[in-house]
Write a protein that holds these residues in place. Structure first.
Motif, PDB file in Angstrom:
ATOM      1  N   ALA A 105       0.929  -1.265   0.047  1.00  0.00           N
ATOM      2  CA  ALA A 105       0.036   0.048  -0.041  1.00  0.00           C
ATOM      3  C   ALA A 105       0.786   1.302  -0.052  1.00  0.00           C
ATOM      4  CB  ALA A 105      -0.873  -0.016   1.220  1.00  0.00           C
ATOM      5  N   ILE A 106       1.982   1.108   0.704  1.00  0.00           N
ATOM      6  CA  ILE A 106       2.921   2.386   0.884  1.00  0.00           C
ATOM      7  C   ILE A 106       3.371   2.547  -0.728  1.00  0.00           C
ATOM      8  CG2 ILE A 106       4.888   3.319   1.815  1.00  0.00           C
ATOM      9  CD1 ILE A 106       2.366   3.261   3.888  1.00  0.00           C
ATOM     10  N   ASP A 107       3.791   1.312  -1.273  1.00  0.00           N
ATOM     11  CA  ASP A 107       4.531   1.276  -2.363  1.00  0.00           C
ATOM     12  C   ASP A 107       3.585   1.913  -3.550  1.00  0.00           C
ATOM     13  OD1 ASP A 107       6.763   0.185  -1.462  1.00  0.00           O
ATOM     14  OD2 ASP A 107       6.266  -1.918  -2.273  1.00  0.00           O
ATOM     15  N   VAL A 108       2.330   1.675  -3.600  1.00  0.00           N
ATOM     16  CA  VAL A 108       1.565   2.118  -4.435  1.00  0.00           C
ATOM     17  C   VAL A 108       0.922   3.761  -4.054  1.00  0.00           C
ATOM     18  CG1 VAL A 108      -0.597   1.954  -5.642  1.00  0.00           C
ATOM     19  CG2 VAL A 108       0.756  -0.083  -5.292  1.00  0.00           C
ATOM     20  N   ASN A 109       0.478   3.862  -3.015  1.00  0.00           N
ATOM     21  CA  ASN A 109      -0.198   5.180  -2.713  1.00  0.00           C
ATOM     22  C   ASN A 109       0.856   6.028  -2.556  1.00  0.00           C
ATOM     23  OD1 ASN A 109      -2.446   3.480  -2.543  1.00  0.00           O
ATOM     24  ND2 ASN A 109      -2.880   3.457  -0.480  1.00  0.00           N
ATOM     25  N   LEU A 110       2.059   5.899  -2.160  1.00  0.00           N
ATOM     26  CA  LEU A 110       2.856   6.951  -1.486  1.00  0.00           C
ATOM     27  C   LEU A 110       4.133   6.845  -2.607  1.00  0.00           C
ATOM     28  CD1 LEU A 110       3.978   9.164   0.029  1.00  0.00           C
ATOM     29  CD2 LEU A 110       4.725   7.650   1.749  1.00  0.00           C
ATOM     30  N   LYS A 111       4.864   5.906  -2.734  1.00  0.00           N
ATOM     31  CA  LYS A 111       5.933   6.043  -3.704  1.00  0.00           C
ATOM     32  C   LYS A 111       5.576   6.059  -5.061  1.00  0.00           C
ATOM     33  CE  LYS A 111       9.321   2.604  -2.605  1.00  0.00           C
ATOM     34  NZ  LYS A 111       9.903   1.612  -2.265  1.00  0.00           N
ATOM     35  N   GLY A 112       4.513   5.443  -5.497  1.00  0.00           N
ATOM     36  CA  GLY A 112       3.705   5.590  -6.855  1.00  0.00           C
ATOM     37  C   GLY A 112       3.522   7.098  -7.072  1.00  0.00           C
ATOM     38  N   VAL A 113       3.087   7.815  -6.342  1.00  0.00           N
ATOM     39  CA  VAL A 113       3.247   9.298  -6.237  1.00  0.00           C
ATOM     40  C   VAL A 113       4.270   9.831  -6.570  1.00  0.00           C
ATOM     41  CG1 VAL A 113       2.103  11.473  -5.516  1.00  0.00           C
ATOM     42  CG2 VAL A 113       0.783   9.513  -5.271  1.00  0.00           C
ATOM     43  N   PHE A 114       5.267   9.464  -5.777  1.00  0.00           N
ATOM     44  CA  PHE A 114       6.940  10.138  -6.007  1.00  0.00           C
ATOM     45  C   PHE A 114       7.234   9.651  -7.287  1.00  0.00           C
ATOM     46  CE2 PHE A 114      11.125   8.643  -5.905  1.00  0.00           C
ATOM     47  CZ  PHE A 114      11.975   9.857  -5.591  1.00  0.00           C
ATOM     48  N   HIS A 115       6.961   8.471  -7.849  1.00  0.00           N
ATOM     49  CA  HIS A 115       7.581   7.925  -9.071  1.00  0.00           C
ATOM     50  C   HIS A 115       6.907   8.879 -10.515  1.00  0.00           C
ATOM     51  CE1 HIS A 115       8.370   3.782  -6.958  1.00  0.00           C
ATOM     52  NE2 HIS A 115       9.618   4.585  -6.833  1.00  0.00           N
TER      53      HIS A 115
END
Length: 248
Positions: A105-115
Motif C-alpha cells: 500500500a505504501i509502495d502504490v499510494n505514496l511511492k507511486g506518487v513520488f515515481h
C-alpha cells in the motif's frame, strides 16, 4: 474546458475514478495515456477514447519512467499527470496487518506518487510548465480504524503535493490534491464488505459517482483552481462543488 492539443497521463486508469478521469479528459479534447497493470483493460479503454495504452505498476520507478517515455514517443509532450492509482488494503489492525501487504500500500499510494512526479517533472520543466494532480483522501487528515497504511500513505502523498509546489511552482508546475469523499467504486465495495470502521457502514446511496471527481480533476487544470495550488481541495466543500459545477 477545451484541452485540445494537451496530453494527459492517468495512472490506475483501468477502472473507477481512473477510467472515469481518462474519459473526462478525452471528452475535453486531450490525448490521454491510460496506465494500469492490466494490459487488456488499458487497451480497451485506450481504444474507446482514442488514447494511448500504457501497461505498468506505479510502485516500480522503472515502469513509471517507461510509461512516460512511451507516451512522449507518441505525443512529444506531457501537460497533465493524474496520480490516481491506489490501494485501500490491508484493512486490518496494526498488530494484525501483514507487513508485505502494508508495504505494498505504501509502495502504490505514496511511492507511486513520488515515481510519477519524478518521471513527469523534468518533461514539464523542459516544456515550460504542467499540472500534477493527485487523488487524495480525507483519510490524510483523520485516522480510521483498520486503515493505517491507507491513512499514512495518503497523508504522505499530500505532503508530496506540498513539497512539489514549494520546489517547482517557479517552473510553472501546478500541483494540487483532490479529496473526493466516498465514491461508488470497487474500493468502496471492499470497504463495505470489510465491516471495519464507520465508513463501511455508510449507505451506498451516499457515495458519489466516479464521474464527479473526474470532472473536478479536469476543472483543476483551469486557472479557476489556481487559488488551491500546493493544497488539497475537497468535494465535500459546498463552495468547491459549486465552482466545479457539481450538484450534490
Amino acid at each position: 474546458m477545451n484541452l485540445k492539443g494537451r496530453v494527459v497521463l492517468v495512472t490506475g486508469a483501468s477502472r473507477g475514478i481512473g477510467a472515469a478521469t481518462a474519459r473526462a479528459f478525452a471528452a475535453a479534447g486531450a490525448t490521454v495515456g491510460v496506465m494500469a497493470r492490466d494490459p487488456n483493460a488499458v487497451a480497451a479503454l485506450a481504444d474507446e477514447i482514442d488514447g494511448v495504452a500504457l501497461t505498468g505498476d506505479v510502485a516500480r520507478a522503472s515502469d513509471m519512467d517507461s510509461a512516460v517515455a512511451a507516451l512522449l514517443r507518441k505525443t512529444r509532450r506531457l501537460d497533465v499527470l493524474v496520480n490516481n492509482a491506489g490501494l485501500i488494503g490491508p484493512i486490518a489492525g496494526l498488530a494484525e496487518a501483514d507487513p508485505d501487504d502494508w508495504g505494498q500500500a505504501i509502495d502504490v499510494n505514496l511511492k507511486g506518487v513520488f515515481h510519477g512526479i519524478r518521471a513527469a517533472l523534468p518533461v514539464m520543466r523542459g516544456q515550460g510548465g504542467g499540472t500534477i494532480l493527485t487523488v487524495g483522501s480525507g483519510a490524510a487528515h483523520a485516522p480510521q480504524e483498520g486503515w493505517s497504511a491507507y491513512c499514512a500513505s495518503k497523508a504522505g502523498a499530500l505532503m508530496l503535493t506540498r513539497s512539489l509546489h514549494l520546489e517547482a511552482q517557479k517552473d510553472g508546475i501546478r500541483a494540487i490534491s483532490l479529496s473526493p469523499g466516498t465514491v461508488a467504486t470497487d474500493m468502496q465495495a471492499a470497504i463495505r464488505d470489510s465491516g471495519v470502521n464507520p465508513v463501511s457502514q455508510l449507505d451506498w446511496t451516499v457515495h458519489i459517482p466516479p464521474e464527479w471527481p473526474a470532472h473536478a480533476l479536469v476543472w483543476m487544470c483551469s486557472a479557476e483552481a489556481d487559488a488551491y495550488l500546493g493544497d488539497e481541495i475537497s468535494l465535500r466543500d459546498e463552495d468547491i462543488r459549486r465552482r466545479v459545477g457539481l450538484q450534490w
